[in-house]
Design an enzyme around this catalytic site. Structure first.
Site, PDB file in Angstrom:
ATOM      1  N   GLU A 194      21.823  57.310  -4.442  1.00  0.00           N
ATOM      2  CA  GLU A 194      22.117  55.901  -4.708  1.00  0.00           C
ATOM      3  C   GLU A 194      21.242  54.959  -3.892  1.00  0.00           C
ATOM      4  OE1 GLU A 194      26.382  55.447  -3.959  1.00  0.00           O
ATOM      5  OE2 GLU A 194      25.916  54.430  -2.099  1.00  0.00           O
TER       6      GLU A 194
ATOM      7  N   HIS B 140      22.320  50.140 -16.686  1.00  0.00           N
ATOM      8  CA  HIS B 140      22.635  48.713 -16.794  1.00  0.00           C
ATOM      9  C   HIS B 140      24.075  48.450 -17.232  1.00  0.00           C
ATOM     10  CE1 HIS B 140      18.342  48.367 -16.225  1.00  0.00           C
ATOM     11  NE2 HIS B 140      18.575  47.118 -15.847  1.00  0.00           N
TER      12      HIS B 140
ATOM     13  N   CYS C 166      31.260  47.628  -0.035  1.00  0.00           N
ATOM     14  CA  CYS C 166      31.217  48.217  -1.387  1.00  0.00           C
ATOM     15  C   CYS C 166      32.461  47.902  -2.218  1.00  0.00           C
ATOM     16  CB  CYS C 166      30.973  49.711  -1.317  1.00  0.00           C
ATOM     17  SG  CYS C 166      29.320  50.105  -0.715  1.00  0.00           S
TER      18      CYS C 166
END
Length: 149
Positions: free
Chosen positions: A136, A75, A25
Site C-alpha cells: 500500500e 479508482h 486511517c
C-alpha cells in the site's frame, strides 16, 4: 519436471477508510497499491500445445487478476458494509462515485485474503496460488502464502 513459480505485478488506485481505527486511517484516503501474484506449477510439456513451456500464460493470469481485482478496485472507495460508512457510501454512489462495500475492515491484510480467494477460484487445476504481496506504500505491505493457510 520441476515446479516453477511465476509472478505478475499489477497496480491500482483505491480509497478506503478504517471505521473505529484510532489513527489517521479512520479518514477517507487512498493508496497506489501494487499487487504481486505468484503461482506455481509445472511447465506444459506438450510440444503441440501453444502454451508449451509455460506454467500459465502471463496474459491468462493478467485476465484473471484484472477481472477479479484490478478492474473492480481501481479508482473505487472501499468501506466495510457493517459500519456507519454505508451512509457515506450511499452519498458517494448517488454522486456517481465507484464504491465497494465489503464484509471486512478494508486493511491490506484483509484485502489480500479476499484477493487470494478470488484468484484461486479461477486458476486451472494444475496451477496453485503460491503467494500474494499487496503493497500500500513503498514501505508497507501484507503478504499471503498458501503454505500458511
Amino acid at each position: 519436471m520441476s515446479r516453477i513459480r511465476i509472478t505478475k505485478q499489477f497496480s491500482f488506485e483505491t480509497g478506503h477508510a478504517l471505521y473505529g481505527y484510532d489513527g489517521k486511517c479512520k479518514n477517507v484516503h487512498g493508496h497506489s497499491y501494487k499487487l504481486s501474484v505468484t503461482v506455481i506449477g509445472k511447465p506444459i510439456n506438450d510440444a503441440s500445445n501453444a502454451k508449451f513451456g509455460m506454467v500459465i500464460d502471463f496474459s491468462d493470469l493478467k485476465t484473471i487478476v484484472k477481472d477479479e481485482i484490478v478492474d473492480v478496485f481501481d479508482h473505487a472507495t472501499v468501506f466495510n458494509k457493517n459500519t456507519p460508512h454505508v451512509e457515506l457510501a450511499k452519498e458517494l454512489k448517488d454522486r456517481g462515485h465507484s464504491v465497494l462495500l465489503v464484509d471486512y475492515q478494508p486493511t491490506s491484510e484483509m484485502m489480500v485474503i479476499d484477493f487470494a480467494e478470488k484468484i484461486k477460484k479461477h486458476l486451472p487445476e494444475t496451477i496453485q496460488l503460491h503467494s500474494l504481496k499487496l503493497q500500500e506504500t513503498d514501505t508497507s505491505f501484507a503478504e499471503w502464502y498458501a503454505s500458511d493457510n
